[in-house]
Motif scaffolding. Sequence first.
Motif, mmCIF file in Angstrom:
data_model
loop_
_atom_site.group_PDB
_atom_site.id
_atom_site.type_symbol
_atom_site.label_atom_id
_atom_site.label_comp_id
_atom_site.label_asym_id
_atom_site.label_seq_id
_atom_site.Cartn_x
_atom_site.Cartn_y
_atom_site.Cartn_z
ATOM 1 N N THR A 161 0.824 -1.214 0.000
ATOM 2 C CA THR A 161 0.000 0.000 0.000
ATOM 3 C C THR A 161 0.858 1.263 0.000
ATOM 4 N N GLU A 162 2.069 1.149 0.574
ATOM 5 C CA GLU A 162 2.946 2.326 0.651
ATOM 6 C C GLU A 162 3.290 2.872 -0.739
ATOM 7 N N PHE A 163 3.126 2.049 -1.760
ATOM 8 C CA PHE A 163 3.476 2.480 -3.115
ATOM 9 C C PHE A 163 2.245 2.765 -3.974
ATOM 10 N N ALA A 164 1.046 2.595 -3.398
ATOM 11 C CA ALA A 164 -0.168 2.648 -4.220
ATOM 12 C C ALA A 164 -0.606 4.086 -4.501
ATOM 13 N N ASP A 165 -1.098 4.305 -5.721
ATOM 14 C CA ASP A 165 -1.764 5.567 -6.055
ATOM 15 C C ASP A 165 -3.200 5.553 -5.553
ATOM 16 N N LEU A 166 -3.815 4.402 -5.673
ATOM 17 C CA LEU A 166 -5.217 4.261 -5.290
ATOM 18 C C LEU A 166 -5.357 3.053 -4.377
ATOM 19 N N VAL A 167 -6.163 3.200 -3.331
ATOM 20 C CA VAL A 167 -6.434 2.090 -2.424
ATOM 21 C C VAL A 167 -7.941 1.852 -2.406
ATOM 22 N N LEU A 168 -8.339 0.623 -2.716
ATOM 23 C CA LEU A 168 -9.764 0.299 -2.791
ATOM 24 C C LEU A 168 -10.111 -0.674 -1.668
ATOM 25 N N PRO A 169 -11.041 -0.304 -0.764
ATOM 26 C CA PRO A 169 -11.348 -1.139 0.402
ATOM 27 C C PRO A 169 -12.271 -2.301 0.038
ATOM 28 N N ALA A 170 -11.843 -3.501 0.378
ATOM 29 C CA ALA A 170 -12.608 -4.694 0.000
ATOM 30 C C ALA A 170 -13.385 -5.253 1.181
ATOM 31 N N ALA A 171 -14.544 -5.839 0.867
ATOM 32 C CA ALA A 171 -15.287 -6.661 1.834
ATOM 33 C C ALA A 171 -14.828 -8.098 1.634
ATOM 34 N N THR A 172 -14.899 -8.903 2.665
ATOM 35 C CA THR A 172 -14.269 -10.220 2.580
ATOM 36 C C THR A 172 -15.128 -11.296 3.233
ATOM 37 N N TRP A 173 -14.485 -12.403 3.557
ATOM 38 C CA TRP A 173 -15.094 -13.552 4.243
ATOM 39 C C TRP A 173 -16.071 -13.086 5.323
ATOM 40 N N GLY A 174 -17.261 -13.623 5.311
ATOM 41 C CA GLY A 174 -18.235 -13.293 6.347
ATOM 42 C C GLY A 174 -19.006 -12.012 6.079
ATOM 43 N N GLU A 175 -18.606 -11.308 4.999
ATOM 44 C CA GLU A 175 -19.271 -10.033 4.702
ATOM 45 C C GLU A 175 -20.025 -10.097 3.374
ATOM 46 N N GLU A 176 -20.054 -11.278 2.765
ATOM 47 C CA GLU A 176 -20.712 -11.483 1.471
ATOM 48 C C GLU A 176 -20.928 -12.993 1.348
ATOM 49 N N ASN A 177 -21.930 -13.407 0.586
ATOM 50 C CA ASN A 177 -22.096 -14.838 0.328
ATOM 51 C C ASN A 177 -21.133 -15.276 -0.765
ATOM 52 N N PHE A 178 -20.329 -16.292 -0.438
ATOM 53 C CA PHE A 178 -19.306 -16.780 -1.360
ATOM 54 C C PHE A 178 -19.301 -18.308 -1.367
ATOM 55 N N ALA A 179 -18.667 -18.880 -2.400
ATOM 56 C CA ALA A 179 -18.511 -20.337 -2.460
ATOM 57 C C ALA A 179 -17.067 -20.685 -2.812
ATOM 58 N N ARG A 180 -16.596 -21.798 -2.296
ATOM 59 C CA ARG A 180 -15.344 -22.380 -2.784
ATOM 60 C C ARG A 180 -15.163 -23.793 -2.257
ATOM 61 N N ASN A 181 -14.124 -24.449 -2.802
ATOM 62 C CA ASN A 181 -13.775 -25.825 -2.470
ATOM 63 C C ASN A 181 -12.675 -25.879 -1.426
ATOM 64 N N ASN A 182 -12.591 -27.008 -0.726
ATOM 65 C CA ASN A 182 -11.408 -27.261 0.092
ATOM 66 C C ASN A 182 -10.494 -28.245 -0.665
ATOM 67 N N ALA A 183 -9.513 -28.806 0.023
ATOM 68 C CA ALA A 183 -8.514 -29.644 -0.649
ATOM 69 C C ALA A 183 -9.030 -31.032 -1.001
ATOM 70 N N GLU A 184 -10.234 -31.398 -0.576
ATOM 71 C CA GLU A 184 -10.846 -32.633 -1.092
ATOM 72 C C GLU A 184 -12.052 -32.268 -1.954
ATOM 73 N N ARG A 185 -11.991 -31.068 -2.553
ATOM 74 C CA ARG A 185 -12.981 -30.589 -3.516
ATOM 75 C C ARG A 185 -14.388 -30.488 -2.910
ATOM 76 N N ARG A 186 -14.439 -30.112 -1.645
ATOM 77 C CA ARG A 186 -15.735 -30.020 -0.972
ATOM 78 C C ARG A 186 -16.248 -28.595 -1.114
ATOM 79 N N LEU A 187 -17.320 -28.448 -1.858
ATOM 80 C CA LEU A 187 -17.888 -27.132 -2.175
ATOM 81 C C LEU A 187 -18.904 -26.733 -1.105
#
Lengths: 840, 191
Positions: free
Chosen positions: A538-564
């Motif tokens: 961030t110390e080098f950034a011209d623009l910083v865009l604040p993101a929402a993340t885990w727990g702040e939006e509905n998302f999907a993904r797999n784990n290492a045994e492909r469990r969705l």
Amino acid sequence: MSKRDTGRSEVLAAGIAEPADQVPLPPPDAKVSTIACEYCPVACGYKVYTWPLEKEGGPAADENALGVDFPVQQLTGKWVSPNMHNVVQVDGRPHHVIIIPDGDATVVNVGGTHSVRGGAIAQKLYNPQTPTVDRLQVPLLRVRGTLQPISWDAATDIVAEVSKHVIENHGELAWGIKRYSYQFYENIYAITKLGYEKVGSPNHAPHHAPAEGDDVPGFSDTGIDAFSAAFEDDKEADVLFISGSDPYETKTVRFTTWMAAGGAKIIYVDPRKTFTAAFAEQRGGLHLQLKLGTDTALYNAIVRHIIEQGWEDKDFIEEHTSSADEIAQDGKWRRRMFGLSFEGLRAYLQSDDAFTLEGAEQITGVPADKIRQAAEMLTGGGAAERPKTVILFEKGLYWSHNYENTAAIGNLGVVLGSVGRPGRAISRMGGHQRGGQSAGKYPIDKSPHEFQGNKIEMDTDRWTVEGKTRFMWVIGLNWVGAAACSQQIIDTLRRLVLETEPQVTSEDTATAIAQLKERIDNGGMVLVHQEIYENETTEFADLVLPAATWGEENFARNNAERRLRLYERIADPPGEARPDWQIVAEVARKMGFDGFDWADSNEIFEEAGAASKGSRRDFSALVEKVQAEGRRGHDLLREFGTTGIQTPIRGDGGDLVGTPRLHEDLTFKTASGKANFVKADWAAVKARNDLLAPVGDELWVTNGRVNHLWNNLFDFTRRPYAIQRWPMNFLEINPEDASARDIESGDLLRIESDRVRNQVGEEIQGSFEAVAYVSDIVPPGVTWTYFHYPKSHANAVVSADTSLQPISLRYNFKLGRGRVVKIGTTDLRERMPFAPRNLV
Amino acid sequence: MLNEPRREHICLSPPSERSRREFLIAAGATGAGVAAFLIVGCGDDGEPDLVMLGYPRQRIAALSELRQGEPVDFAYPAGGEQNFVVKLGEAAQIGVGPEEDIVAFSYLCTHMGCPLIGQYKDEHKIMGPCPCHFTTFDLRHNGMVVLGQATQNLPQIALLVEGDDIYATGVIGLFYGAGSNLRDARVEVRS
């Protein structure tokens, strides 16, 4: 108060986190959601209870939503530790939240077990009363050197206008994205839809590598999927062969619930005598304590011994491995170049005395007899019934020598026929979860880089250091610390971004855009950093865009045994933070691209279903089902709870059927459908080792993870309970090397080298500081540090010269070297344990 | 009110021998101060549910009886807990005694509640590895996890020395299993 009348105040004076002696319990009507842990690839299932601040449950089973009487009995998985509680905003109103491992889980973390990382994940959530107070909340523009708040509309205008200018005037290759590879299907799909498909730039790389592409290419050339196994295979196995990761530290629950619980004998390969090494030996297994960088010789020797003794799986090899003719007809150049039939493998292994038991002992330091024992344990040594063997590997293996090491371990799996059957598997363990559902294909044809006339993915770090990247959008990573030869990235960003004129002098959007375009045309670069917290990048950034993340939006993904699974929204994002997909979609629309009109993350999930078809992530059947029934994809996935469903998913009459393990039909991802052996070229490895090895008073400076922490500590520096254990980066050093340098535990060290190869092959200076942790967990000559501690870049002493690994353009992350110098002392002996971490 | 049936009826019996004994131990041990209890409900057995309003002061061991490296068990604060006090032979954070090396902790691993009885390693001043999931706790450093999976330090019992007597005066951290140490910390240990 007398000194001996101790208590809370003195604990606080000692600088440790104040522990609570009570925790609020959820009332029976608390809202229940499900989520999986954010961190390691095991991805334990968690239950989330939220309720308004003014209510509280009681200790009787009918007084709380957990349905248990307090005190809770051991091993029930129903206890709420104080670190499982937090206070968050839900729809603008304060709520209690507890996030506890799912005590009713029958998969992954059966019975509600958890690691120290996930167990405290409630502390991740934004709460301005905690150290999460510094979450990024509004877009920022660097004006006259200082980051100033601006509106989202202005921020996305700037990104879009600057992007269009770069692409029109300097070409797609000057426009780049560096982004996490794992942070949910919906985000990755949106980012790659813009980067791969719409802009079509090959200047696009994941968080961990300078180039897109396969991290385990030698292994993949066998035709076996890198994530084919199910966790239950670990439990079914008679023998576990583990290389390149300590699973107790970094895939904890997979170790405690699946690997250790099944009672398999463990053959553990690691230069360090870690907890799992000690555990393996205690339970009748082996620790193969090899010298750094010698995996290829070790596995080649094991395979040669197996073949010499006739212990290979002859039926599997006969029926399911490719002939030389079949390999010659494969459509993939790498397979044609390095693929081997069984006869070809045997001939290669017989051609070099390095692969005899004695030759390998000389190279690897592992006694010949232990290598022989390993071969015997893996095969049964000719017994009528072969043991079931699971082989698991990760970054210690493939970030040392990428192509050759992954080929060598792949050969071991194929020669044992360890694939596609219960208790017989070979697989990566993973470093993070699997969220990489991309849209379309990486535009490899546009890549400027090739190997022997074959296009390979673009080395984006090299391209940037060469001054050819004019715009880089960094999403969810700390580029500075993540890249090898970190100081070269720092120097490059300072020169191209902060020191090339003009700098932005006004918050006015049009002025800022004009100034940034002018800088680009002057040979400079614009850096956009999209993150949840500031970090060194961030110390080098011209623009910083604040993101929402885990727990702040509905998302999907797999784990290492492909469990969705669905990761449900629990709480409001802080301030104006937005999920990454939304930010990318707004910029894409402003750049004039269509196809970014999603109303919510579920619409992306459903669109991504079609793109997943045919892959190990294939969830297209789920999307087809909801579309036929007029439902939503996320809603159906929610019904699968913490159990989820293992991909690929197929439809069977209106039911969805998951796939516990891949390759059950023993067909593989090659042209012939048969598995290949692959040349694991020791001569190439040896030449690289000769270039990278320490000389004189230098030591190896290798690196990895510890169980308390995860990745670049974006959550963990803000978690008092975790950071009390590791208040700064540390360096494990053997007592012999320590005493030769007058070093004791708690001393402040500088690790320095003046011959770190940078991205363009020059030798430059690099260093980082850490506290000494004197321990015989590391052998003499080898030191070990955390791989990505903030402001202490282990990668500063790691070569960034990808010409050393020209097949795959990966960094030799695990082969750092440097001098270790005591520069002072610290007070950490008073505050932090320096006790052994490998007691069994 | 359906959620709180235990508060609906009046306790028919006086506090039993056990709860009276706990009360007396706590009250007696505090010397000057008396531990105060509040009756908050009525158990299924008709006995009153007592909640302590503060940590009592309780004599748990004698300085002269402690031998280095040999944990001595005690219950505190309510009488059903399993804790130990140990002389480490090396100064510890908030250690008491002339060498500041006497510390006391709960025996219950704060990961999943397995008992750590018999797991003390005097060579390293470590409790553990826990037999269930291998967590180790450093007793010199407030029961901090050295390697392992617990999400809080091993709860430490605050101590006070007067003459030869060692008193427990409070608990730092939540006992495994409890929602509140003072309300419901009487965890039965199943070894």
